[in-house]
Design a protein around this motif. Structure first.
Motif, PDB file in Angstrom:
ATOM      1  N   ILE A   1     -28.463  -1.729  -7.304  1.00  0.00           N
ATOM      2  CA  ILE A   1     -28.395  -1.948  -8.582  1.00  0.00           C
ATOM      3  C   ILE A   1     -28.398  -1.440 -10.565  1.00  0.00           C
ATOM      4  O   ILE A   1     -28.241  -0.661 -11.345  1.00  0.00           O
ATOM      5  CB  ILE A   1     -27.866  -3.206  -8.923  1.00  0.00           C
ATOM      6  CG1 ILE A   1     -27.284  -4.050  -8.281  1.00  0.00           C
ATOM      7  CG2 ILE A   1     -27.552  -4.348 -10.479  1.00  0.00           C
ATOM      8  CD1 ILE A   1     -26.923  -5.623  -7.784  1.00  0.00           C
ATOM      9  N   ALA A   2     -29.943  -1.236  -9.897  1.00  0.00           N
ATOM     10  CA  ALA A   2     -30.718  -0.749 -10.862  1.00  0.00           C
ATOM     11  C   ALA A   2     -29.969   0.822 -11.191  1.00  0.00           C
ATOM     12  O   ALA A   2     -30.465   1.330 -12.895  1.00  0.00           O
ATOM     13  CB  ALA A   2     -32.407  -0.503 -10.146  1.00  0.00           C
ATOM     14  N   VAL A   9     -26.892   0.637 -13.170  1.00  0.00           N
ATOM     15  CA  VAL A   9     -27.238   0.180 -14.475  1.00  0.00           C
ATOM     16  C   VAL A   9     -27.984   1.907 -15.557  1.00  0.00           C
ATOM     17  O   VAL A   9     -27.286   2.016 -16.032  1.00  0.00           O
ATOM     18  CB  VAL A   9     -28.328  -0.746 -14.608  1.00  0.00           C
ATOM     19  CG1 VAL A   9     -29.141  -0.937 -16.271  1.00  0.00           C
ATOM     20  CG2 VAL A   9     -27.924  -2.278 -14.618  1.00  0.00           C
ATOM     21  N   LEU A  37     -30.924  -5.473 -18.036  1.00  0.00           N
ATOM     22  CA  LEU A  37     -30.367  -5.979 -16.752  1.00  0.00           C
ATOM     23  C   LEU A  37     -32.052  -6.314 -16.934  1.00  0.00           C
ATOM     24  O   LEU A  37     -32.930  -6.455 -17.189  1.00  0.00           O
ATOM     25  CB  LEU A  37     -30.595  -4.949 -15.625  1.00  0.00           C
ATOM     26  CG  LEU A  37     -31.121  -5.459 -14.533  1.00  0.00           C
ATOM     27  CD1 LEU A  37     -29.662  -6.042 -13.873  1.00  0.00           C
ATOM     28  CD2 LEU A  37     -31.516  -4.221 -13.625  1.00  0.00           C
ATOM     29  N   ASP A  77     -33.323  -9.490 -14.729  1.00  0.00           N
ATOM     30  CA  ASP A  77     -33.842  -9.843 -12.888  1.00  0.00           C
ATOM     31  C   ASP A  77     -34.883 -10.579 -12.963  1.00  0.00           C
ATOM     32  O   ASP A  77     -35.496  -9.803 -12.323  1.00  0.00           O
ATOM     33  CB  ASP A  77     -34.162  -8.319 -12.312  1.00  0.00           C
ATOM     34  CG  ASP A  77     -33.318  -8.995 -10.624  1.00  0.00           C
ATOM     35  OD1 ASP A  77     -33.762  -9.767 -10.658  1.00  0.00           O
ATOM     36  OD2 ASP A  77     -33.564  -7.842  -9.477  1.00  0.00           O
ATOM     37  N   SER A  86     -33.807  -6.719  -7.663  1.00  0.00           N
ATOM     38  CA  SER A  86     -32.846  -5.457  -7.277  1.00  0.00           C
ATOM     39  C   SER A  86     -33.686  -4.415  -7.129  1.00  0.00           C
ATOM     40  O   SER A  86     -33.503  -3.729  -6.896  1.00  0.00           O
ATOM     41  CB  SER A  86     -32.015  -5.362  -8.561  1.00  0.00           C
ATOM     42  OG  SER A  86     -32.791  -5.137  -9.835  1.00  0.00           O
ATOM     43  N   VAL A 114     -21.607  -5.876  -9.614  1.00  0.00           N
ATOM     44  CA  VAL A 114     -22.472  -5.491 -11.338  1.00  0.00           C
ATOM     45  C   VAL A 114     -21.221  -3.844 -11.345  1.00  0.00           C
ATOM     46  O   VAL A 114     -21.074  -4.041 -12.069  1.00  0.00           O
ATOM     47  CB  VAL A 114     -23.672  -5.276 -10.920  1.00  0.00           C
ATOM     48  CG1 VAL A 114     -23.987  -4.571 -11.652  1.00  0.00           C
ATOM     49  CG2 VAL A 114     -24.223  -6.743 -10.713  1.00  0.00           C
ATOM     50  N   VAL A 157     -26.753  -7.722 -18.135  1.00  0.00           N
ATOM     51  CA  VAL A 157     -26.321  -8.323 -16.518  1.00  0.00           C
ATOM     52  C   VAL A 157     -27.869  -8.987 -16.122  1.00  0.00           C
ATOM     53  O   VAL A 157     -29.063  -8.117 -16.117  1.00  0.00           O
ATOM     54  CB  VAL A 157     -26.917  -6.862 -16.214  1.00  0.00           C
ATOM     55  CG1 VAL A 157     -26.437  -7.178 -14.163  1.00  0.00           C
ATOM     56  CG2 VAL A 157     -25.485  -6.367 -15.974  1.00  0.00           C
ATOM     57  N   THR A 158     -27.279 -10.714 -16.615  1.00  0.00           N
ATOM     58  CA  THR A 158     -28.152 -11.184 -15.562  1.00  0.00           C
ATOM     59  C   THR A 158     -28.209 -11.758 -13.920  1.00  0.00           C
ATOM     60  O   THR A 158     -27.422 -11.833 -13.245  1.00  0.00           O
ATOM     61  CB  THR A 158     -28.345 -12.160 -16.574  1.00  0.00           C
ATOM     62  OG1 THR A 158     -28.392 -11.948 -17.354  1.00  0.00           O
ATOM     63  CG2 THR A 158     -29.314 -13.462 -15.750  1.00  0.00           C
ATOM     64  N   VAL A 170     -22.169 -10.761 -15.631  1.00  0.00           N
ATOM     65  CA  VAL A 170     -22.255  -9.555 -16.705  1.00  0.00           C
ATOM     66  C   VAL A 170     -21.539 -10.090 -17.928  1.00  0.00           C
ATOM     67  O   VAL A 170     -20.273 -10.386 -17.748  1.00  0.00           O
ATOM     68  CB  VAL A 170     -22.162  -8.521 -16.063  1.00  0.00           C
ATOM     69  CG1 VAL A 170     -21.016  -7.096 -16.819  1.00  0.00           C
ATOM     70  CG2 VAL A 170     -22.477  -7.968 -14.681  1.00  0.00           C
TER      71      VAL A 170
END
Length: 385
Positions: free
Chosen positions: A258-259, A262, A274, A276, A281, A299, A317-318, A331
């Motif tokens: 995911i990172a 993003v 982001l 997190d 992630s 995501v 994005v949480t 999102v």
């Protein structure tokens, strides 16, 4: 059609064999009575032979009218010895093709009529009780044989029906599996190519409309376009490899990607943040294998939709997690109301595919406008212990 023809041929052969057997048995009985010197009147002997002949002819229609013909022949056995063989054949047919009670009642009636025959034309070589016992034993054997044959036929028919049902069920399962494979392919293609092609559209649009951009900006945009196209082809190959390979041979993208997702979106010029705190992630928490790809696709779909419909708006994005309970993510596109959308309007296929993924895991997907006029896409996935 061939099975029907073969069955009809077998039925005709069986009818012919029974007819010949009844005729021969009647002839043997007539000859036997003459040899032992029967004391019956001539007209009764003649009536006996005629009734036996009619009984033999009736066997050709035993499949169509078994009960009626059996009743007639049972009544004839009160005076006709030669009709008894045909009557027993019809009794067997009733036990085979009709209800058990019909066969039992006809058998009882036949035993009674044979007893009447013994009174009318006594058997000189057997006593009445021995004769009745023998007749009773024969009728029990005939009815039992018919019932056993009927049970075997019903068993064979049941097995054939089960085989046909199993074949139909297997065909339906195959078709269902093919449909699921096509749907899975469509979801993967949408998720992967939708994300990459939206990046291509954003950078190509920027390169086409910003004619005052410097050579360095144009080079950077072209490099992003080239990189996005290359990654789109790479992702397409991975999707096809996953579909072709056995289950589990090719890894799918998960939460640890995911990172990078993003970061790639940020490099295209989008404002993505982001959050997190649990460190999902980064791999700090071991996310279940079934949940990890779904969260990544969530995501990815959220960023793709934000890039399509509000490319200049910031996106948040949480990710929150409670191991052993649930994993949640959202999102949020913080675009103000009326923000122009980029690209053609979406068909909703991505959200439908994402909803299917989430539902299969027992999760919940929500999407809709925010109070500030933006758009929110949220998901809640189970996290079993």
């Amino acid at each position: 059609m061939n099975d029907t023809a073969d069955s009809g041929r077998r039925d005709r052969v069986a009818d012919g064999g029974l007819f010949v057997f009844a005729v021969l048995a009647g002839i043997v009985l007539v000859v036997f009575r003459r040899e032992i010197g029967s004391t019956a009147p001539g007209w009764l002997v003649t009536a006996d032979i005629v009734a036996g002949a009619l009984g033999c002819l009736a066997l050709w229609w035993r499949r169509r009218y078994p009960v009626v013909l059996a009743i007639v022949l049972v009544l004839l056995t009160t005076f006709s010895e030669t009709a008894s063989v045909a009557a027993l054949v019809l009794l067997f047919t009733v036990a085979l093709r009709r209800s058990t009670w019909a066969a039992v009642l006809l058998a009882v009636g036949s035993v009674l009529t044979h007893t009447v025959f013994q009174v009318v034309r006594p058997e000189p070589m057997l006593s009445t009780w021995v004769f009745v016992s023998w007749i009773l034993l024969v009728h029990v054997a005939v009815v039992a044989g018919g019932l056993l044959r009927r049970g075997r036929r019903q068993l064979v028919a049941s097995l054939r029906e089960r085989a046909v049902a199993a074949e139909v069920e297997a065909r339906l399962r195959t078709e269902h599996a093919r449909l699921e494979a096509r749907e899975a392919l469509a979801r993967e293609m949408h998720d992967v190519l939708g994300h990459r092609l939206s990046l291509l559209a954003i950078n190509a649009g920027a390169l086409a409309y910003h004619r005052t951009a410097t050579a360095e900006d144009a080079r950077r945009a072209a490099e992003l376009i080239r990189e996005s196209a290359h990654r789109a082809l790479q992702d397409l190959r991975e999707v096809i490899s996953v579909l072709r390979a056995p289950d589990g041979d090719v890894p799918l993208p998960g939460v640890t990607d995911i990172a990078e997702l993003v970061e790639e979106t940020t490099r295209s010029g989008a404002d993505v943040r982001l959050r997190d705190e649990p460190g999902v992630s980064t791999g700090a928490l071991a996310v279940p294998t079934a949940v990890s790809p779904t969260l990544y696709r969530f995501v990815q779909e959220g960023l793709t939709n934000a890039r399509k419909h509000a490319p200049a708006a910031p996106v948040a994005v949480t990710i929150t997690a409670e191991p052993g309970a649930h994993l949640s993510a959202e999102v949020v596109n913080e675009a103000p109301p009326g923000h122009p959308a980029a690209g053609p309007p979406g068909s909703g296929a991505g959200l439908r595919g994402l909803a299917e993924r989430v539902t299969l895991l027992g999760g919940d997907l929500q999407h809709g406008p925010t109070r500030t006029g933006g758009w929110r896409l949220g998901v809640r996935l189970p996290w079993p212990t």
